[in-house]
Design a protein around this motif. Structure first.
Motif, PDB file in Angstrom:
ATOM      1  N   ARG A 276       8.908  -5.777   1.530  1.00 52.50           N
ATOM      2  CA  ARG A 276       8.052  -6.682   2.297  1.00 52.50           C
ATOM      3  C   ARG A 276       8.827  -7.437   3.368  1.00 52.50           C
ATOM      4  O   ARG A 276      10.038  -7.599   3.280  1.00 52.50           O
ATOM      5  CB  ARG A 276       7.365  -7.666   1.345  1.00 52.50           C
ATOM      6  CG  ARG A 276       6.258  -7.018   0.533  1.00 52.50           C
ATOM      7  CD  ARG A 276       5.702  -7.922  -0.522  1.00 52.50           C
ATOM      8  NE  ARG A 276       4.469  -7.350  -1.106  1.00 52.50           N
ATOM      9  CZ  ARG A 276       3.919  -7.758  -2.241  1.00 52.50           C
ATOM     10  NH1 ARG A 276       4.489  -8.729  -2.923  1.00 52.50           N
ATOM     11  NH2 ARG A 276       2.819  -7.203  -2.667  1.00 52.50           N
TER      12      ARG A 276
ATOM     13  N   ARG B 274       3.657 -13.915  -3.224  1.00 55.88           N
ATOM     14  CA  ARG B 274       3.332 -12.571  -3.697  1.00 55.88           C
ATOM     15  C   ARG B 274       1.816 -12.370  -3.796  1.00 55.88           C
ATOM     16  O   ARG B 274       1.282 -11.308  -3.434  1.00 55.88           O
ATOM     17  CB  ARG B 274       3.976 -12.299  -5.061  1.00 55.88           C
ATOM     18  CG  ARG B 274       5.481 -12.159  -5.019  1.00 55.88           C
ATOM     19  CD  ARG B 274       6.013 -11.411  -6.252  1.00 55.88           C
ATOM     20  NE  ARG B 274       5.497 -11.956  -7.490  1.00 55.88           N
ATOM     21  CZ  ARG B 274       6.023 -12.995  -8.146  1.00 55.88           C
ATOM     22  NH1 ARG B 274       7.091 -13.609  -7.647  1.00 55.88           N
ATOM     23  NH2 ARG B 274       5.499 -13.424  -9.269  1.00 55.88           N
TER      24      ARG B 274
ATOM     25  N   TYR C 107       0.410 -11.805  -0.314  1.00 52.92           N
ATOM     26  CA  TYR C 107       0.605 -10.422   0.125  1.00 52.92           C
ATOM     27  C   TYR C 107      -0.467  -9.524  -0.493  1.00 52.92           C
ATOM     28  O   TYR C 107      -1.072  -8.670   0.187  1.00 52.92           O
ATOM     29  CB  TYR C 107       1.995  -9.917  -0.289  1.00 52.92           C
ATOM     30  CG  TYR C 107       3.126 -10.346   0.616  1.00 52.92           C
ATOM     31  CD1 TYR C 107       3.304  -9.749   1.858  1.00 52.92           C
ATOM     32  CD2 TYR C 107       4.035 -11.321   0.212  1.00 52.92           C
ATOM     33  CE1 TYR C 107       4.360 -10.126   2.686  1.00 52.92           C
ATOM     34  CE2 TYR C 107       5.097 -11.703   1.029  1.00 52.92           C
ATOM     35  CZ  TYR C 107       5.249 -11.108   2.269  1.00 52.92           C
ATOM     36  OH  TYR C 107       6.292 -11.481   3.082  1.00 52.92           O
TER      37      TYR C 107
ATOM     38  N   THR D 155      -1.146  -6.438   2.472  1.00 49.82           N
ATOM     39  CA  THR D 155      -0.223  -6.247   3.577  1.00 49.82           C
ATOM     40  C   THR D 155       1.207  -6.292   3.075  1.00 49.82           C
ATOM     41  O   THR D 155       1.467  -6.791   1.973  1.00 49.82           O
ATOM     42  CB  THR D 155      -0.430  -7.343   4.650  1.00 49.82           C
ATOM     43  OG1 THR D 155       0.434  -7.088   5.761  1.00 49.82           O
ATOM     44  CG2 THR D 155      -0.108  -8.717   4.078  1.00 49.82           C
ATOM     45  N   GLU D 156       2.106  -5.752   3.875  1.00 46.63           N
ATOM     46  CA  GLU D 156       3.533  -5.858   3.587  1.00 46.63           C
ATOM     47  C   GLU D 156       4.215  -6.795   4.567  1.00 46.63           C
ATOM     48  O   GLU D 156       5.421  -6.999   4.478  1.00 46.63           O
ATOM     49  CB  GLU D 156       4.196  -4.461   3.662  1.00 46.63           C
ATOM     50  CG  GLU D 156       3.626  -3.445   2.690  1.00 46.63           C
ATOM     51  CD  GLU D 156       3.762  -3.893   1.248  1.00 46.63           C
ATOM     52  OE1 GLU D 156       4.835  -4.406   0.884  1.00 46.63           O
ATOM     53  OE2 GLU D 156       2.781  -3.762   0.473  1.00 46.63           O
ATOM     54  N   ARG D 157       3.452  -7.366   5.511  1.00 50.21           N
ATOM     55  CA  ARG D 157       4.005  -8.293   6.501  1.00 50.21           C
ATOM     56  C   ARG D 157       3.138  -9.538   6.531  1.00 50.21           C
ATOM     57  O   ARG D 157       1.909  -9.464   6.549  1.00 50.21           O
ATOM     58  CB  ARG D 157       4.040  -7.672   7.901  1.00 50.21           C
ATOM     59  CG  ARG D 157       4.766  -6.342   7.975  1.00 50.21           C
ATOM     60  CD  ARG D 157       4.823  -5.848   9.406  1.00 50.21           C
ATOM     61  NE  ARG D 157       5.819  -6.587  10.183  1.00 50.21           N
ATOM     62  CZ  ARG D 157       5.776  -6.743  11.506  1.00 50.21           C
ATOM     63  NH1 ARG D 157       4.758  -6.276  12.194  1.00 50.21           N
ATOM     64  NH2 ARG D 157       6.745  -7.389  12.121  1.00 50.21           N
ATOM     65  N   LEU D 158       3.781 -10.706   6.552  1.00 44.85           N
ATOM     66  CA  LEU D 158       3.060 -11.975   6.493  1.00 44.85           C
ATOM     67  C   LEU D 158       3.787 -13.006   7.349  1.00 44.85           C
ATOM     68  O   LEU D 158       5.024 -13.076   7.329  1.00 44.85           O
ATOM     69  CB  LEU D 158       2.986 -12.463   5.043  1.00 44.85           C
ATOM     70  CG  LEU D 158       1.989 -13.559   4.678  1.00 44.85           C
ATOM     71  CD1 LEU D 158       0.549 -13.101   4.909  1.00 44.85           C
ATOM     72  CD2 LEU D 158       2.172 -13.969   3.219  1.00 44.85           C
TER      73      LEU D 158
END
Length: 525
Positions: free
Chosen positions: A332, A394, A397, A402-405
């Motif tokens: 992530r 976590r 996410y 998503t893997e991007r925040l």
């Protein structure tokens, strides 16, 4: 006009006491002195000899050996008050002082202040319901008998306490008394003092009770004033300005505190350093002056809290126990936008939302009202968000799939930024460097409680360098941390430069970054 009888309890530095007595009585006021019986007899002799020709000075008839936290302090105070009431029949107010106190207003101002309202000034909070006692004993101070001094006879003090506790030897508070607590630096009217002295002679049961409580100088006068005087004639505050550190120790005042002291809503201040000779000289001249005007802003305590409650600057070398088994996830990315001007960061992330598909969350660790999805309650309070920060992230996410925040943080949150920076996830940091005008800094000072709408401009001018330096210090700490993936977006840079910075930070095409950086009024206040 008000005439003040100062009640001075002291134990050292007779020369300073002589100067203090002469200064305060020169304006027509009075002073009654108690010099601790533990102190050298030669010092007491010198004190009496130097002040014997001053008709406005008297001494307690009996010297008491005083100890911190003991009844002896109240006994010494009562004896000194009795001497003052007898010697100075024209005194209208009785003001409790120590040798470390000095006037921070003129005598003229003090007299006008006391004439303005017919009341007693004494901090008196409900002993059991208030949070005046932050740590340590509360009920134990009252229901057990304390015959020994905790500081000088620690073993006996705690042995007696444990014995009473083991045998259940508690006692009741006198039925008609509601115990109060507060600062021992009070200013009481003559009729209140006379009522207290009469009560002390009549109610020996109450006197016996307080005589074996612990730290009775914080409860005795505070309780009796509330018992004897109608509530509307009591203002629950002290007229002596004082501050305490996180460790409960009085803050010492020095030469450079002069302007700050004059702006406080108080008549005296404690504790003035013996080495602050220039401050003592200037305050002595001020007390004797006429026509002095004072702009009251009362920012002293809030300024002290602002500078000291930042926390320690050192790093935290070990993770919290709830974080040892958790990570955001190696695959992530966490993109942190750090900006002191929250409205600028919010404007930036709104633009990012419009042109990318990256989920953006604003100041979730700073604003209780930050819009967050329902995550089972972990997001409900600021305390929970900080305690369970990685679990919260976590879940975000997972919620956004998503893997991007992107999240926004205040520069003061260096501990959070460092925590996330050490995570196995890829953490990128973008510091948004804004320009701070005086108008913005004034607004910020008001938002954090350093100033108010009625704060004089001269006071605000003195505050601005402190606020500006604090913001610069926060930014310097972030740069000094030397984060691996750190970028800086600057208000003073051209749009093309900022676009390249955003391109690297967001990993987006150059045209997309240009569209974000070119947003109108991005840095406007």
């Amino acid at each position: 006009m008000a005439k003040i009888a100062f009640i001075l309890l002291c134990h050292k530095d007779p020369d300073a006491i002589i100067r203090q007595a002469n200064s305060l009585t020169a304006a027509g006021d009075y002073m009654a002195i108690h010099f601790d019986a533990r102190s050298p007899a030669a010092h007491y002799t010198r004190l009496r000899a130097a002040l014997k020709d001053n008709p406005n000075v008297t001494f307690a008839k009996k010297r008491v050996r005083c100890g911190w936290g003991e009844w002896s302090l109240v006994r010494a105070t009562l004896g000194t008050v009795e001497a003052a009431a007898e010697a100075f029949p024209r005194a209208t107010h009785f003001y409790m002082l120590s040798g470390d106190c000095m006037a921070i207003k003129s005598a003229e101002y003090a007299h006008e202040f006391l004439d303005r309202r017919d009341c007693d000034y004494i901090e008196s909070c409900d002993y059991f319901e208030s949070d005046w006692i932050k740590t340590g004993w509360k009920e134990e101070r009252l229901i057990y008998r304390h015959w020994f001094n905790e500081r000088t006879q620690k073993r006996r003090f705690y042995a007696l306490y444990r014995m009473q506790k083991r045998l259940g030897l508690t006692r009741a508070i006198p039925e008609d008394i509601e115990v109060m607590i507060g600062s021992q630096w009070w200013c009481l009217r003559r009729r209140t003092i006379e009522a207290i002295l009469a009560f002390a002679r009549k109610r020996r049961d109450v006197m016996r009770f307080f005589a074996t409580t612990w730290i009775p100088d914080e409860t005795f006068f505070q309780t009796l004033v509330r018992h004897l005087i109608p509530e509307h004639e009591i203002e629950s505050r002290t007229l002596t300005f004082l501050m305490f550190t996180d460790y409960g120790m009085p803050v010492t005042l020095y030469n450079d505190h002069y302007d700050l002291l004059l702006s406080q809503d108080a008549l005296f201040a404690r504790k003035i350093s013996p080495e602050a000779t220039e401050l003592r000289r200037r305050l002595g001249v001020l007390y004797a002056s006429e026509g002095a005007r004072f702009q009251i802003s009362n920012e002293g305590r809030s300024l002290f809290r602002f500078l000291t409650e930042k926390g320690r600057g050192g790093r935290r070398f070990a993770p919290r126990f709830w974080e040892t088994e958790s990570s955001l996830g190696r695959e992530r990315e966490l993109l942190i936008i750090v900006c002191k001007k929250w409205h600028v960061a919010k404007r930036l992330v709104e633009r990012i939302r419009q042109v990318t598909n990256i989920p953006c969350i604003e100041y979730l660790f700073n604003e209780e009202s930050c819009a967050l999805p329902d995550l089972g309650g972990i997001q409900s309070t600021m305390g929970k968000r900080h305690r369970h920060r990685r679990a919260l992230m976590r879940m975000l996410y997972d919620y956004y799939e998503t893997e991007r925040l992107i999240v926004c943080m205040d520069p003061a949150n260096l501990d959070l930024i460092e925590d996330f920076g050490r995570d196995r996830a890829l953490t990128r940091i973008l510091e948004v460097e804004c320009q701070f005008s005086d108008a913005y800094l004034i607004g910020h000072a008001k938002r954090v409680g350093l100033a108010g709408d009625r704060t004089p401009f001269e006071t605000i001018e003195r505050l601005l360098p402190t606020v500006r330096n604090d913001m610069t210090h926060e930014s310097d700490r972030i740069r000094d941390a030397q984060f691996e993936n750190y970028q800086r977006l600057r208000e003073i840079d051209p749009t093309e430069v900022n676009a390249r910075t955003l391109e690297r930070f967001l990993s987006v095409p150059g045209a997309t970054a240009q569209e974000i950086a070119g947003a109108e009024h991005l840095f406007a206040d």
